[in-house]
Design a protein around this motif. Structure first.
Motif, PDB file in Angstrom:
ATOM      1  N   CYS B   6       0.868  -1.189   0.000  1.00 13.28           N
ATOM      2  CA  CYS B   6       0.000   0.000   0.000  1.00 13.28           C
ATOM      3  C   CYS B   6       0.900   1.234   0.000  1.00 13.28           C
ATOM      4  O   CYS B   6       1.831   1.311   0.801  1.00 13.28           O
ATOM      5  CB  CYS B   6      -0.903  -0.005   1.228  1.00 13.28           C
ATOM      6  N   TRP B   8       0.402   3.944   1.175  1.00 13.46           N
ATOM      7  CA  TRP B   8       0.281   4.640   2.453  1.00 13.46           C
ATOM      8  C   TRP B   8       0.803   3.790   3.609  1.00 13.46           C
ATOM      9  O   TRP B   8       1.588   4.254   4.423  1.00 13.46           O
ATOM     10  CB  TRP B   8      -1.187   5.005   2.723  1.00 13.46           C
ATOM     11  N   CYS B   9       0.332   2.554   3.674  1.00 14.43           N
ATOM     12  CA  CYS B   9       0.536   1.750   4.881  1.00 14.43           C
ATOM     13  C   CYS B   9       1.742   0.820   4.793  1.00 14.43           C
ATOM     14  O   CYS B   9       2.099   0.183   5.781  1.00 14.43           O
ATOM     15  CB  CYS B   9      -0.705   0.915   5.166  1.00 14.43           C
ATOM     16  N   HIS B  57      -8.406  -0.595   0.682  1.00 15.93           N
ATOM     17  CA  HIS B  57      -7.656  -1.022   1.873  1.00 15.93           C
ATOM     18  C   HIS B  57      -8.528  -0.825   3.118  1.00 15.93           C
ATOM     19  O   HIS B  57      -8.270   0.046   3.947  1.00 15.93           O
ATOM     20  CB  HIS B  57      -6.341  -0.256   1.976  1.00 15.93           C
ATOM     21  N   CYS B  61      -5.756   2.102   5.557  1.00 14.89           N
ATOM     22  CA  CYS B  61      -5.996   3.528   5.338  1.00 14.89           C
ATOM     23  C   CYS B  61      -7.347   3.802   4.695  1.00 14.89           C
ATOM     24  O   CYS B  61      -7.733   4.950   4.554  1.00 14.89           O
ATOM     25  CB  CYS B  61      -4.887   4.072   4.434  1.00 14.89           C
TER      26      CYS B  61
HETATM   27 ZN   LIG Z   1      -3.299   1.473   3.129  1.00 10.51          ZN
END
Ligand SMILES: [Zn+2]
Lengths: 200, 94, 984
Positions: B6, B8-9, B57, B61
């Motif tokens: 991801c 973001w994560c 997700h 997030c």
């Molecule tokens: Zn994420």
């Protein structure tokens, strides 16, 4: 994880604490493209909204960011009569840049502490909790024991936020996972307690 | 099991994501007509090849990600946030 | 003297600590450190089981997890656990075991007649014989097969969750599978880079092959000590990596040592889910059997096993061993047994000459070169063998009490194959080696066909350096490394293996000892068209046992290759899948059993409901109060529902999904998501809405309130709360990202109660301040912020029951205070809580739909919502909802119904048919209940041309219950169709 190898007997196991925190929670959401503005307004009021995946804290509150342009602000618990945006006194000036939603009742908050707390969490947490990779200051949203959990490494231990409706399920799971590590009785703590260093 | 990086994560297990379908299928304009919507909803190539997919997700997030996955090997070649993916597409395809 | 026995103390056992155990009722004694197999051999026990199909006597073949034959039942406090490997089962005080697959006893087994009937039990026998007639399957064939076949018994398997289990998530830069010479050397190199290493080995002691060679003790101990000091290297002895799943995910089963098991409440195994950036397969090679007649006789073992029993356990597997081999490495067993004072009967080496044979001759051992074993004498144990020159000629008899065979070594490729590694034929070892993509990792040592410990250690280091370089970690101690290499004991010079798979003679030559598959079975499969190795495997069951055919898999492929006249390299091996070792289901379940099996979601008022005597019902993950009574039946339900119709009731609807929608485009967004219009909704009002899927079918319904010009609160059904949130998030990010809107799930924050009934206003007015609730000031579908018992919350005038009703929302933490205040205020009005059953009764009477009707197959038109679809503007599902088929008159449409006979009953799921035609089903009952405001039972149904049939009669029929009830079709709005009650 670089926890110690399992020692031989229960007597050698250092304890793990699970404490329950009572606090108010405000979810702050920036409108599309307005995150920078919102962060500035908050900063002007002395509130640091951290970047993604991090926490920011002062003596009596803690903000964490596990969704882009969204924060959870943990504060002292609200009076039962209070509700909505009036929970955040600086909010009026920021309202154009986003929204603030009271989520005080939505989350149950636990603090897991003790030298082997990361080993306990590895029973259900799929994230790499190596202290080098997930040091104090980091936060993440993930799934543990089949339910969504927000995890943050705070000075006093590992902060775990779980939905109110699954709080009992998660607490029971955590207690079962922690039992072989010597689970100690829980107490009720405050936001301020989260930000103090772990005493051991 | 897939592990999806991801943006973001970081690298996360498949269990945290919800598959949301073919990312190459573009929703027609509201007046696009039955044939266009029929194709958008039902018609899929099911190719043995690289494939663009939407994954939400939900366990992290909660961002919608555009993932390029090989349908045979499950290899994941690229992942980006939906906002970035859509801004990279020609205007007509948005 | 004959037979196996303990002759010295091996390094793995503590001869000062004896351990009592039993096998088939016979009490015996072994040492701490023994496995069941080594202890049985030390006690002279050789016959340990009967084979799967032919019930032939079988003995111990290996000294580890590859064991095909020595499977036993362990009788524990909780019952019988079958299929435990004697060769890995650690001996403990009081261990009670029994042999498997024999009736009535191991020595006298009546089903051994299968052995004589063998020509009637060929491969594929079950497919061919138990075909027809169909009726015979259940009554004759299955009981017969179940009794005759199978390994072990599952009669009193461990009671539910008797032993705790858990799964643990692990992360590493490099997973090293196997801690032999290659694995240890690799871990040493990787440890010096600072990379995080997991070193897993199935053995409880790290060392692999170095454990059986005293020259390697110093090196092993020094490396192990160094690794123990390296924080970044975690050693996992007793941990078998059993599955490789791609994307760097591996499953391993860790067997807990007794001390840790005690600390974890008696837990025996733990599932480790390992995530690693690279893998290093250093898991060695499997010694192969040779297919010759009688190769399954108790006393025929793998040569390497004899070495392990001698060195580790001090057990000689025989007093006069003979050897049958084709490689130099296996001579290590010959030398070791001879050095231990055991008189070797002779070595049959299929090769014409070899360096190892010369050394053996120098030690005075007789070696018959260029020869093969054609026959084994003895029934329950080996008494001798017949050998002859490979070219043919006279057969010679050799007296021996065991026969130790070695057909070479096959690299352990199963895990690499699971990752998609190709297998390359390597002539020099007569085996397949894995070709793993470097992005995934490396194979090293014997797992890559390198014979010899020093070669393996060098290879392990080289592989580790490749991985370290890939992961951008320099190997810092290159100098020290070179010193360590100088210390490695050199590998002896060896003559290469010469492939030998089968000795074709009269008699059964097994390629799979566990599943009783012979070389002839493989040829039969080939003749009958099952030529591909995968087809052969399934036809003969070769390699399908718990040992996955590790000792004979390649031998079967070789026999098949010869039968097909193809190179073995082309025929290949069958592709293994996880798990490569048997894994207990309890370990896979981990901690998610019993109360942790599935999360339970509890209402904020759960404890109140419980203390009020509620019976709970699981709804999805939620536990909801079904009725406030412990006894069953309709009486308490109807009392609750009747109280709502007559006076006032209160129910907990906190499970509804609640989504906060804010932003300048909030109204436009909802207009796009919903089929009806929300942009026209005034502030302070709520509206019922339906949303469609893009295919035009109904997705969900609920009320949406406008709290401010740019602020809405959406409610969803309980069942769809997660799905609707995802649906909205998906569209906001994928199809309408231009909207300036933010969505927040507030489901968990708000508790919500419905107060319903003719006296609802009195109750609500008593606790709600700052709101004028009179009908004109606060009409049906009005919404306001208010204080409820002093708590800041919201009041909605909406109704699901069909009565005058309010829904009150407060933060969940204040739920109890608000609820109790409402109950207090409602006392004079006769307020009572009502549960989900009563809620259902009320909504069915009123004709409101829930998940039974919103079942994914219904369109807006089907449920009578056609008028809600807006005419203008785009919304999800608009175009495809307009397809003629979704509005066709013969679709199933929502109707109400009741039995013509007032005493009649309805049942959900009963089919509706035309009584005069007795034809096909026209529809079915979706919901039903005894009525409270109406007479008798009422229900809702989905019925073809339903609206046209209103007023007609049909038959509701359930043949399996033998119920046939004449029903009258009604409008679904059975109660108060003018909505006077809700507007009162
Ligand atoms: Zn994420």
């Amino acid at each position: 994880m670089s926890g110690p190898e399992y020692p031989g007997s229960p007597a050698e196991l250092p304890g793990v604490r699970v404490d329950e925190c009572t606090m108010g929670v405000v979810e702050i959401i920036a409108r599309p493209g307005r995150a920078g503005e919102l962060v500035e307004i908050a900063r002007g009021r002395g509130i640091e909204l951290p970047t993604f995946g991090r926490i920011a804290y002062s003596s009596d509150r803690l903000a964490l960011c596990v969704r882009p342009d969204r924060w959870l602000l943990l504060l002292a618990p609200p009076a039962p009569a209070a509700s909505g945006p009036d929970r955040v006194d600086w909010w009026e000036s920021a309202a154009q840049a986003g929204a603030a939603v009271d989520q005080s009742s939505a989350w149950a908050t636990l603090l897991l502490a003790g030298p082997r707390s990361r080993e306990v969490l590895a029973r259900g947490c799929r994230l790499d909790l190596d202290p080098l990779l997930f040091p104090v200051g980091l936060a993440a949203a993930t799934i543990m024991a089949q339910v969504p959990v927000i995890l943050a490494a705070v000075p006093s231990g590992l902060l775990l936020l779980t939905s109110a409706s699954t709080a009992r399920h998660f607490r029971e799971w955590l207690a079962a996972a922690a039992k072989p590590f010597g689970l100690m009785p829980q107490s009720i703590i405050s936001v301020a307690d989260l930000c103090r260093s772990e005493s051991g | 099991m897939l592990r999806i990086p991801c943006p973001w994560c970081g690298l996360r297990d498949e269990i945290e994501f919800r598959y949301r379908g073919d990312a190459t299928a573009i929703r027609p304009a509201g007046d696009g007509g039955v044939d266009a919507f029929f194709s958008y909803v039902y018609e899929r190539d099911n190719r043995r090849d690289w494939h663009l997919e939407w994954w939400l997700h939900t366990g992290g997030c909660r961002r919608l990600l555009e993932i390029e996955r090989h349908t045979l090997t499950h290899e994941i070649r690229s992942v980006r946030d939906s906002a970035e993916a859509l801004s990279a597409r020609p205007a007509a395809a948005r | 003297m004959r037979g196996p026995a303990r002759i010295v103390g091996g390094w793995g056992v503590d001869a000062t600590r004896s351990v009592q155990f039993s096998f088939d009722g016979r009490r015996m004694q072994g040492f701490s450190g023994d496995t069941l197999a080594s202890a049985l051999l030390a006690n002279g026990v050789r016959l340990v089981g009967r084979s799967f199909k032919y019930h032939r006597p079988r003995g111990i073949v290996t000294a580890g997890p590859d064991e095909p034959c020595a499977l036993v039942d362990v009788i524990g406090a909780h019952g019988r656990e079958p299929n435990q490997l004697a060769t890995t089962l650690a001996l403990f005080q009081g261990l009670a075991t029994e042999s498997q697959n024999r009736r009535p006893s191991l020595r006298v087994d009546v089903l051994a007649i299968n052995n004589l009937m063998a020509r009637f039990l060929p491969a594929g026998f079950y497919y061919k014989t138990f075909m027809a007639p169909g009726w015979a399957w259940e009554r004759v064939y299955e009981p017969l097969i179940r009794r005759a076949a199978g390994l072990g018994r599952l009669d009193a398997i461990v009671p539910a969750h008797a032993t705790p289990a858990e799964s643990v998530h692990d992360h590493a830069d490099v997973l090293v599978v196997g801690a032999g010479a290659a694995g240890l050397a690799a871990a040493q190199v990787l440890g010096a880079t600072g990379l995080r290493v997991l070193l897993a080995d199935q053995d409880t002691v790290l060392g692999g092959g170095t454990l059986l060679d005293a020259r390697w003790t110093r090196w092993r101990e020094s490396v192990c000590a160094q690794l123990a000091r390296t924080a970044a290297v975690r050693r996992l002895p007793g941990t078998t990596v059993s599955g490789a799943y791609g994307h760097g995910v591996y499953a391993a089963i860790q067997t807990l040592d007794p001390a840790e098991s005690a600390a974890f409440g008696g837990m025996r195994e733990r599932l480790r889910v390992i995530r690693a950036r690279r893998v290093l397969f250093a898991n060695g090679a499997h010694e192969r059997l040779i297919a010759f007649p009688g190769n399954d006789r108790p006393g025929v073992m793998l040569a390497g096993a004899a070495l392990a029993y001698l060195r580790r356990y001090g057990v000689a597997v025989g007093r006069r061993p003979a050897f049958f081999l084709n490689n130099d490495e296996a001579y290590e067993s010959v030398y070791a047994l001879t050095a231990a004072g055991i008189c070797c009967a002779g070595v049959i080496d299929s090769r014409p000459r070899s360096l190892a044979a010369d050394r053996a001759r120098d030690m005075g051992i007789e070696v018959h070169a260029g020869a093969v074993v054609e026959k084994v004498y003895g029934r329950h144990e080996v008494r001798g063998l017949g050998w002859a020159a490979r070219a043919g000629g006279q057969r010679h008899k050799l007296e021996a009490d065991c026969l130790l065979m070695s057909g070479g070594y096959s690299p352990a490729t199963a895990l690499a194959s699971q990752l998609g590694a190709a297998l390359r034929w390597e002539e020099s070892i007569a085996g397949f080696v894995p070709e793993l993509s470097p992005d995934l990792g490396q194979a090293a040592g014997a797992a890559r066909g390198h014979c010899g410990l020093a070669a393996a250690a060098h290879d392990g280091r080289a592989a580790a350096r490749v991985i370290a370089a890939q992961l951008d970690c320099a190997v810092r101690v290159a100098g020290a490394d070179a010193d360590a290499e100088a210390e490695l004991p050199p590998d002896p010079e060896a003559t290469p293996i010469s492939a030998l798979w089968e000795v074709r003679c009269r008699g059964k030559a097994f390629v799979d000892l566990q599943n009783d598959v012979t070389a002839e079975d493989v040829r039969l499969a080939s003749r009958e068209g099952y030529e591909h190795v995968e087809h052969m495997k399934r036809y003969t069951t070769h390699g399908m046992g718990t040992d996955q055919g590790r000792s004979g898999g390649l031998v079967g492929s070789a026999v098949l290759a010869e039968a097909r006249g193809m190179p073995l390299a082309t025929v290949g091996l069958s592709r293994p899948r996880p798990y490569s070792q048997p894994v207990p289901l309890a370990a896979l379940a981990g901690g998610e059993t019993g109360q942790h099996f599935k999360p339970k979601r509890r209402l904020p008022l759960h404890d109140w409901h419980e203390s009020a005597g509620a019976t709970f019902v699981p709804v999805g993950l939620w536990l909801r109060p079904l009725v406030y009574a412990r006894q069953g039946g309709w009486e308490p339900v109807l009392a609750e529902a009747g109280n709502v119709r007559r006076a006032v009731g209160i129910t907990d609807v906190s499970t509804l999904g609640k989504i906060d929608v804010q932003g300048p485009d909030a109204a436009r967004f909802l207009d796009f998501i919903y089929a009806n219009t929300f942009s026209t909704l005034p502030v302070g009002r709520a509206r019922y809405g339906i949303m469609l899927r893009e295919d035009g079918m109904l997705l969900d319904d609920g009320t949406t309130s406008r709290l401010g010009p740019q602020h809405f609160l959406v409610t969803t059904t309980t069942a769809n709360s997660a799905a609707v949130l995802e649906h909205m998030e998906f569209h906001l990010q994928a199809t309408c990202p231009q909207f300036d809107v933010v969505l927040t799930d507030v489901s968990e924050h708000w508790a919500q109660f419905a107060v319903a009934g003719p006296r609802a206003r009195e109750v609500v007015a008593a606790v709600v301040s700052a709101a004028d609730l009179c009908a004109d000031a606060f009409p049906f579908m009005a919404v306001a912020e208010a204080r409820i018992g002093g708590i800041a919350g919201r009041v909605f005038r909406i109704s699901f029951s069909g009565e005058l009703a309010y829904e009150l929302a407060v933060p969940a933490r204040a739920a109890r205070a608000a609820w109790v205040a409402l109950l207090e205020a409602g006392k004079p009005c006769g307020i009572r809580p009502y549960g989900l059953d009563a809620l259902n009764t009320l909504r069915i009477e009123k004709g409101h739909v829930t998940g039974a009707e919103l079942n994914g197959n219904t369109s807006a038109g089907d449920l009578g919502f056609q008028r809600l679809l807006k005419r203008n503007g785009d919304f999800i599902g608009r175009t495809l909802a307009g397809r003629p088929g979704l509005a066709a008159p013969d679709r199933l449409q929502l109707v109400g119904l009741r039995p013509v006979d007032p005493a009649g009953r309805l049942r959900n799921g009963t089919q509706l048919i035309d009584a005069s035609e007795r034809g096909a089903s026209l529809g079915y009952v979706t919901s039903s209940t005894p009525a409270v405001a109406l007479d008798g039972w009422v229900g809702l149904a989905l019925l073809a041309r339903g609206r046209q049939r209103i007023g007609t009669r049909l038959l509701a029929t359930s043949p399996i219950h033998d119920e046939h009830t004449e029903v009258e079709i009604l409008s679904p709005h059975m109660l108060d169709p003018e909505n006077q009650r809700v507007r009162s």
